[in-house]
Design a protein around this motif. Structure first.
Motif, PDB file in Angstrom:
ATOM      1  N   MET A   1     -10.320 -10.004   4.836  1.00 33.70           N
ATOM      2  CA  MET A   1     -10.598  -8.715   4.620  1.00 33.70           C
ATOM      3  C   MET A   1      -9.479  -7.734   4.408  1.00 33.70           C
ATOM      4  SD  MET A   1     -14.417  -7.630   6.311  1.00 33.70           S
ATOM      5  CE  MET A   1     -13.382  -6.294   6.906  1.00 33.70           C
ATOM      6  N   GLU A   2      -8.578  -7.664   5.459  1.00 35.94           N
ATOM      7  CA  GLU A   2      -7.276  -6.752   5.451  1.00 35.94           C
ATOM      8  C   GLU A   2      -6.598  -7.098   4.175  1.00 35.94           C
ATOM      9  OE1 GLU A   2      -8.152  -8.862   8.067  1.00 35.94           O
ATOM     10  OE2 GLU A   2      -8.513  -7.614   9.670  1.00 35.94           O
ATOM     11  N   ASP A   3      -6.442  -8.033   3.731  1.00 30.74           N
ATOM     12  CA  ASP A   3      -5.729  -8.684   2.642  1.00 30.74           C
ATOM     13  C   ASP A   3      -6.247  -8.248   1.307  1.00 30.74           C
ATOM     14  OD1 ASP A   3      -4.049 -10.084   3.969  1.00 30.74           O
ATOM     15  OD2 ASP A   3      -4.848 -11.868   3.498  1.00 30.74           O
ATOM     16  N   CYS A   4      -7.596  -7.974   1.298  1.00 27.47           N
ATOM     17  CA  CYS A   4      -8.595  -7.442   0.351  1.00 27.47           C
ATOM     18  C   CYS A   4      -8.321  -5.882   0.091  1.00 27.47           C
ATOM     19  CB  CYS A   4      -9.944  -7.660   0.254  1.00 27.47           C
ATOM     20  SG  CYS A   4     -10.369  -9.324   0.141  1.00 27.47           S
ATOM     21  N   VAL A   5      -8.235  -5.373   1.259  1.00 22.17           N
ATOM     22  CA  VAL A   5      -8.055  -3.794   1.282  1.00 22.17           C
ATOM     23  C   VAL A   5      -6.503  -3.489   0.927  1.00 22.17           C
ATOM     24  CG1 VAL A   5      -7.860  -1.782   2.832  1.00 22.17           C
ATOM     25  CG2 VAL A   5      -9.716  -3.301   2.911  1.00 22.17           C
ATOM     26  N   ARG A   6      -5.716  -4.309   1.242  1.00 18.04           N
ATOM     27  CA  ARG A   6      -4.132  -4.169   0.960  1.00 18.04           C
ATOM     28  C   ARG A   6      -3.995  -4.220  -0.577  1.00 18.04           C
ATOM     29  NH1 ARG A   6      -2.794  -6.217   6.185  1.00 18.04           N
ATOM     30  NH2 ARG A   6      -3.135  -8.163   5.546  1.00 18.04           N
ATOM     31  N   GLU A   7      -4.820  -5.301  -1.043  1.00 22.56           N
ATOM     32  CA  GLU A   7      -4.625  -5.641  -2.514  1.00 22.56           C
ATOM     33  C   GLU A   7      -5.144  -4.442  -3.385  1.00 22.56           C
ATOM     34  OE1 GLU A   7      -3.351  -6.945  -5.945  1.00 22.56           O
ATOM     35  OE2 GLU A   7      -2.813  -7.468  -4.009  1.00 22.56           O
ATOM     36  N   MET A   8      -6.299  -3.676  -3.150  1.00 22.42           N
ATOM     37  CA  MET A   8      -7.032  -2.660  -3.704  1.00 22.42           C
ATOM     38  C   MET A   8      -5.901  -1.587  -3.532  1.00 22.42           C
ATOM     39  SD  MET A   8     -10.775  -2.187  -2.219  1.00 22.42           S
ATOM     40  CE  MET A   8     -10.917  -2.945  -0.595  1.00 22.42           C
ATOM     41  N   LEU A   9      -5.460  -1.262  -2.458  1.00 19.26           N
ATOM     42  CA  LEU A   9      -4.502  -0.380  -2.614  1.00 19.26           C
ATOM     43  C   LEU A   9      -3.228  -0.379  -3.226  1.00 19.26           C
ATOM     44  CD1 LEU A   9      -4.370   0.706   1.239  1.00 19.26           C
ATOM     45  CD2 LEU A   9      -5.553   1.935  -0.818  1.00 19.26           C
ATOM     46  N   ALA A  10      -2.796  -1.760  -3.537  1.00 17.01           N
ATOM     47  CA  ALA A  10      -1.503  -2.060  -4.134  1.00 17.01           C
ATOM     48  C   ALA A  10      -1.923  -1.915  -5.838  1.00 17.01           C
ATOM     49  CB  ALA A  10      -1.114  -3.571  -3.893  1.00 17.01           C
ATOM     50  N   GLY A  11      -3.352  -2.277  -5.945  1.00 20.14           N
ATOM     51  CA  GLY A  11      -3.753  -2.189  -7.424  1.00 20.14           C
ATOM     52  C   GLY A  11      -3.579  -0.479  -7.924  1.00 20.14           C
ATOM     53  N   VAL A  12      -4.155   0.393  -7.007  1.00 20.50           N
ATOM     54  CA  VAL A  12      -4.161   1.794  -7.282  1.00 20.50           C
ATOM     55  C   VAL A  12      -2.620   2.179  -7.350  1.00 20.50           C
ATOM     56  CG1 VAL A  12      -4.148   4.003  -6.248  1.00 20.50           C
ATOM     57  CG2 VAL A  12      -6.156   2.384  -6.053  1.00 20.50           C
ATOM     58  N   VAL A  13      -1.576   1.875  -6.469  1.00 15.22           N
ATOM     59  CA  VAL A  13      -0.296   2.169  -6.630  1.00 15.22           C
ATOM     60  C   VAL A  13       0.263   1.413  -8.297  1.00 15.22           C
ATOM     61  CG1 VAL A  13       2.114   1.647  -5.796  1.00 15.22           C
ATOM     62  CG2 VAL A  13       0.212   2.118  -4.560  1.00 15.22           C
ATOM     63  N   ARG A  14      -0.034   0.237  -8.444  1.00 18.86           N
ATOM     64  CA  ARG A  14       0.393  -0.288  -9.519  1.00 18.86           C
ATOM     65  C   ARG A  14      -0.225   0.469 -10.904  1.00 18.86           C
ATOM     66  NH1 ARG A  14      -0.272  -5.181  -7.055  1.00 18.86           N
ATOM     67  NH2 ARG A  14      -2.460  -5.228  -8.254  1.00 18.86           N
ATOM     68  N   ARG A  15      -1.610   1.041 -10.949  1.00 20.89           N
ATOM     69  CA  ARG A  15      -2.117   1.290 -12.080  1.00 20.89           C
ATOM     70  C   ARG A  15      -1.984   3.081 -12.215  1.00 20.89           C
ATOM     71  NH1 ARG A  15      -5.161   1.877 -16.032  1.00 20.89           N
ATOM     72  NH2 ARG A  15      -7.517   2.169 -16.190  1.00 20.89           N
ATOM     73  N   PHE A  16      -1.972   3.505 -11.146  1.00 19.46           N
ATOM     74  CA  PHE A  16      -1.877   5.120 -11.193  1.00 19.46           C
ATOM     75  C   PHE A  16      -0.797   5.557 -11.087  1.00 19.46           C
ATOM     76  CE2 PHE A  16      -6.228   3.846 -10.486  1.00 19.46           C
ATOM     77  CZ  PHE A  16      -6.947   4.424 -11.562  1.00 19.46           C
ATOM     78  N   THR A  17       0.708   4.919 -11.727  1.00 21.50           N
ATOM     79  CA  THR A  17       2.061   5.516 -11.575  1.00 21.50           C
ATOM     80  C   THR A  17       2.031   7.056 -11.710  1.00 21.50           C
ATOM     81  OG1 THR A  17       2.597   4.838 -13.722  1.00 21.50           O
ATOM     82  CG2 THR A  17       2.815   3.171 -11.722  1.00 21.50           C
ATOM     83  N   ASP A  18       1.295   7.518 -12.566  1.00 17.14           N
ATOM     84  CA  ASP A  18       1.429   9.075 -12.900  1.00 17.14           C
ATOM     85  C   ASP A  18       0.738  10.001 -11.735  1.00 17.14           C
ATOM     86  OD1 ASP A  18       2.711   8.319 -15.167  1.00 17.14           O
ATOM     87  OD2 ASP A  18       0.974   8.442 -16.403  1.00 17.14           O
ATOM     88  N   LEU A  19      -0.059   9.497 -10.930  1.00 12.32           N
ATOM     89  CA  LEU A  19      -0.655  10.295  -9.877  1.00 12.32           C
ATOM     90  C   LEU A  19       0.323  11.066  -8.770  1.00 12.32           C
ATOM     91  CD1 LEU A  19      -4.017   8.671  -8.572  1.00 12.32           C
ATOM     92  CD2 LEU A  19      -3.601  10.839  -9.918  1.00 12.32           C
ATOM     93  N   ASP A  20       0.153  12.062  -8.608  1.00 14.31           N
ATOM     94  CA  ASP A  20       1.080  12.952  -7.606  1.00 14.31           C
ATOM     95  C   ASP A  20       1.164  12.255  -6.424  1.00 14.31           C
ATOM     96  OD1 ASP A  20       1.405  14.888  -5.545  1.00 14.31           O
ATOM     97  OD2 ASP A  20       1.598  16.178  -6.934  1.00 14.31           O
ATOM     98  N   GLY A  21       2.103  12.180  -5.461  1.00 15.16           N
ATOM     99  CA  GLY A  21       2.151  11.435  -4.212  1.00 15.16           C
ATOM    100  C   GLY A  21       1.249  12.166  -3.260  1.00 15.16           C
ATOM    101  N   GLU A  22       0.695  13.488  -3.559  1.00 15.87           N
ATOM    102  CA  GLU A  22      -0.040  14.064  -2.758  1.00 15.87           C
ATOM    103  C   GLU A  22      -1.588  13.567  -3.041  1.00 15.87           C
ATOM    104  OE1 GLU A  22       1.120  16.184  -0.007  1.00 15.87           O
ATOM    105  OE2 GLU A  22       3.064  15.108  -0.598  1.00 15.87           O
ATOM    106  N   SER A  23      -1.933  12.846  -3.787  1.00 15.69           N
ATOM    107  CA  SER A  23      -3.393  12.442  -3.811  1.00 15.69           C
ATOM    108  C   SER A  23      -3.804  11.653  -2.831  1.00 15.69           C
ATOM    109  CB  SER A  23      -3.254  11.699  -5.339  1.00 15.69           C
ATOM    110  OG  SER A  23      -2.950  12.304  -6.233  1.00 15.69           O
ATOM    111  N   PHE A  24      -4.944  11.807  -2.488  1.00 16.01           N
ATOM    112  CA  PHE A  24      -5.603  10.987  -1.497  1.00 16.01           C
ATOM    113  C   PHE A  24      -6.321   9.901  -1.852  1.00 16.01           C
ATOM    114  CE2 PHE A  24      -8.453  10.133   2.040  1.00 16.01           C
ATOM    115  CZ  PHE A  24      -7.908  10.205   3.102  1.00 16.01           C
ATOM    116  N   VAL A  25      -6.192   8.590  -1.179  1.00  7.13           N
ATOM    117  CA  VAL A  25      -6.633   7.457  -1.601  1.00  7.13           C
ATOM    118  C   VAL A  25      -7.426   6.885  -0.454  1.00  7.13           C
ATOM    119  CG1 VAL A  25      -5.938   5.368  -2.435  1.00  7.13           C
ATOM    120  CG2 VAL A  25      -4.918   7.024  -3.319  1.00  7.13           C
ATOM    121  N   SER A  26      -8.355   6.300  -0.406  1.00  9.97           N
ATOM    122  CA  SER A  26      -9.123   5.603   0.423  1.00  9.97           C
ATOM    123  C   SER A  26      -9.672   4.371   0.061  1.00  9.97           C
ATOM    124  CB  SER A  26     -10.330   6.339   0.835  1.00  9.97           C
ATOM    125  OG  SER A  26     -11.102   5.669   1.912  1.00  9.97           O
TER     126      SER A  26
END
Length: 86
Positions: free
Chosen positions: A1-26
């Motif tokens: 399960m932890e691997d799935c959450v890590r992969e979800m977050l890695a996907g956000v980082v890869r996909r949304f490169t233009d988002l500001d670093g101050e954006s909140f992700v959950s």
């Protein structure tokens, strides 16, 4: 399960490169157990800058910004912007 959450977050980082670093992700995953008497939850949240640094270095952030901290910081910033200048 932890691997799935890590992969979800890695996907956000890869996909949304233009988002500001101050954006909140959950990210959250809950497994509903049918054999056991409990469910299992994995979750991670924080600023996009914190998550990017974790993924880049492989080292967990010292501080994980909470949703409440992020919302309060936005409210303070909005209040400062609305304050009359002297």
């Amino acid at each position: 399960m932890e691997d799935c959450v890590r992969e979800m977050l890695a996907g956000v980082v890869r996909r949304f490169t233009d988002l500001d670093g101050e954006s909140f992700v959950s990210a959250r995953q809950e497994n509903l157990e049918t054999i056991h008497q409990h469910n299992v939850v994995a979750e991670r949240h924080g600023l996009l800058a914190e998550l990017r640094a974790e993924i880049d270095t492989g080292t967990p952030s010292v501080h994980q910004t909470t949703l409440e901290e992020w919302l309060n910081a936005g409210a303070r910033a909005a209040g400062a912007a609305d304050a009359p200048s002297a």
